[in-house]
Design a protein around this motif. Structure first.
Motif, short mmCIF file in Angstrom:
data_model
loop_
_atom_site.label_atom_id
_atom_site.label_comp_id
_atom_site.label_asym_id
_atom_site.label_seq_id
_atom_site.Cartn_x
_atom_site.Cartn_y
_atom_site.Cartn_z
N ILE A 160 0.84 -1.21 0.00
CA ILE A 160 0.00 0.00 0.00
C ILE A 160 0.87 1.25 0.00
O ILE A 160 1.88 1.32 0.71
N TYR A 161 0.45 2.24 -0.80
CA TYR A 161 1.14 3.54 -0.87
C TYR A 161 0.13 4.67 -0.86
O TYR A 161 -0.98 4.53 -1.39
N ASN A 162 0.54 5.79 -0.30
CA ASN A 162 -0.27 7.01 -0.35
C ASN A 162 0.29 7.92 -1.45
O ASN A 162 1.50 8.06 -1.58
N PHE A 163 -0.61 8.53 -2.22
CA PHE A 163 -0.17 9.58 -3.13
C PHE A 163 -1.22 10.67 -3.22
O PHE A 163 -2.40 10.43 -3.51
N SER A 164 -0.79 11.89 -2.97
CA SER A 164 -1.58 13.09 -3.26
C SER A 164 -0.53 14.16 -3.53
O SER A 164 0.66 13.90 -3.43
N ASN A 165 -0.97 15.34 -3.88
CA ASN A 165 0.00 16.43 -3.94
C ASN A 165 0.40 16.79 -2.51
O ASN A 165 -0.15 16.27 -1.55
N GLU A 166 1.38 17.68 -2.37
CA GLU A 166 1.85 18.07 -1.04
C GLU A 166 1.00 19.20 -0.47
O GLU A 166 0.26 19.87 -1.20
N GLY A 167 1.17 19.43 0.83
CA GLY A 167 0.45 20.51 1.49
C GLY A 167 -0.94 20.07 1.95
O GLY A 167 -1.33 18.91 1.79
N GLN A 168 -1.68 21.01 2.50
CA GLN A 168 -3.04 20.72 2.94
C GLN A 168 -3.87 21.99 2.91
O GLN A 168 -3.34 23.10 2.94
N CYS A 169 -5.19 21.81 2.83
CA CYS A 169 -6.10 22.96 2.80
C CYS A 169 -7.51 22.47 3.11
O CYS A 169 -7.76 21.27 3.19
N SER A 170 -8.42 23.41 3.26
CA SER A 170 -9.83 23.06 3.39
C SER A 170 -10.47 23.18 2.01
O SER A 170 -9.85 23.72 1.07
N TRP A 171 -11.68 22.68 1.86
CA TRP A 171 -12.39 22.84 0.58
C TRP A 171 -12.59 24.33 0.27
O TRP A 171 -12.53 24.74 -0.89
N TYR A 172 -12.80 25.13 1.32
CA TYR A 172 -12.93 26.58 1.15
C TYR A 172 -11.64 27.17 0.58
O TYR A 172 -11.67 27.96 -0.38
N ASP A 173 -10.49 26.76 1.14
CA ASP A 173 -9.18 27.24 0.64
C ASP A 173 -8.98 26.83 -0.81
O ASP A 173 -8.45 27.59 -1.63
N PHE A 174 -9.38 25.59 -1.12
CA PHE A 174 -9.25 25.04 -2.48
C PHE A 174 -10.06 25.89 -3.45
O PHE A 174 -9.57 26.33 -4.50
N ALA A 175 -11.32 26.17 -3.08
CA ALA A 175 -12.20 26.99 -3.93
C ALA A 175 -11.63 28.39 -4.12
O ALA A 175 -11.61 28.94 -5.23
N LYS A 176 -11.15 28.96 -3.02
CA LYS A 176 -10.58 30.32 -3.07
C LYS A 176 -9.41 30.39 -4.06
O LYS A 176 -9.30 31.33 -4.86
N LYS A 177 -8.56 29.37 -4.01
CA LYS A 177 -7.39 29.33 -4.90
C LYS A 177 -7.81 29.11 -6.36
O LYS A 177 -7.23 29.70 -7.29
N ILE A 178 -8.85 28.30 -6.57
CA ILE A 178 -9.37 28.08 -7.93
C ILE A 178 -9.83 29.40 -8.54
O ILE A 178 -9.49 29.74 -9.68
#
Length: 280
Positions: free
Chosen positions: A212-230
């Motif tokens: 088993i391996y984990n893969f995502s991009n680095e860092g973290q945020c909330s869905w609100y932060d994600f939307a704001k950046k979009i």
């Protein structure tokens, strides 16, 4: 080298098609659910017999998180029986399996990034069926890589990024939850990581890297932060409101925290992973 991809019309499948021309040493075989229904074992055998793949990326899955609560049988058939079928035919043809899983196998109560050693404890049908699918793969065929990922988006298919941009064109105000923390994953980065796993594994005569391996991009945020950046990147003018999960009830419970620790995949395969906002 032949790499067969199931679920090729989904985000990850389309991302692999987008990258395929960069890898001349790989002959990709892309199968939609019409070409290869993973719940049909006879069809699985027929397709594998035809192409004799060295590797299989199982990107086929039931991913409608909320709908799964009212369609548990359908989610089970695709995510558990389908995963077992693919593992069985991979074993029959000595095909290395790369099976895609999810952060939803965890309940989200942890306060630090989840590692591959953390014990899954899913809260909803989707997460439960994905975990049971992982178990089915592990019990059926030893030559497997199970890759857990999170918050997948891309220029392809349906995803949060596209939904936000569509809603912004229709509304003046959007409310997004700010108390669920995770990491967005660009599906093209995930696709590229899977190819790197295949190329590394193929160069080794024996491998003890399965698991088993984990893969995502680095860092973290909330869905609100994600939307704001979009909206920021897209230069979209919109009133964005932060709301708690309690103000936006959904049939399926979301993990409050689902950041994945990527140390294992980075160390094993020498991957350098970009930050989520840079990839966006």
């Amino acid at each position: 080298m032949v790499v067969l991809v199931t679920g090729s019309s989904g985000q990850l499948g389309q991302s692999l098609q987008y990258l395929a021309p960069n890898y001349q040493e790989i002959q990709f075989v892309f199968c939609t659910s019409a070409d290869l229904n993973i719940t049909n074992i006879a069809q699985c055998h027929a397709v594998f017999k035809q192409y004799q793949p060295d590797y299989c990326i199982n990107a086929a899955a039931y991913t409608a998180v909320d709908k799964a609560e009212s369609e548990p049988e359908k989610a089970h058939i695709i995510n558990v029986i389908g995963a077992k079928n693919i593992a069985e035919v991979c074993k029959a043809y000595n095909t290395v399996l790369l099976h895609i899983s999810t952060d939803f196998v965890f309940n989200g109560t942890k306060k630090s990034p989840y590692t591959e050693e953390d014990i899954p404890n899913p809260t909803g049908v989707y997460g439960k069926t994905k975990w049971e699918g992982e178990i089915a793969v592990q019990q059926t065929w030893e030559k497997h890589f199970i890759v857990r990922t999170s918050w997948v988006y891309s220029q392809f298919g349906h995803n949060f990024m596209k939904t936000m941009l569509r809603l912004a064109s229709e509304r003046d105000t959007i409310s997004v939850v700010n108390d669920q923390i995770g990491t967005p994953t660009n599906a093209v980065d995930l696709a590229d990581a899977l190819v790197q796993i295949i190329l590394t594994d193929n160069r080794q005569t024996t491998t003890d890297n399965f698991g088993i391996y984990n893969f995502s991009n680095e860092g973290q945020c909330s869905w609100y932060d994600f939307a704001k950046k979009i909206f920021e990147i897209n230069k979209t003018q919109i009133e964005l409101k932060a709301i708690p999960t309690s103000s936006f009830p959904t049939p399926a419970q979301r993990p409050a925290y689902s950041v994945l620790d990527k140390s294992k995949i980075k160390n094993t395969f020498g991957l350098s992973i970009k930050n989520w906002d840079a990839c966006l």
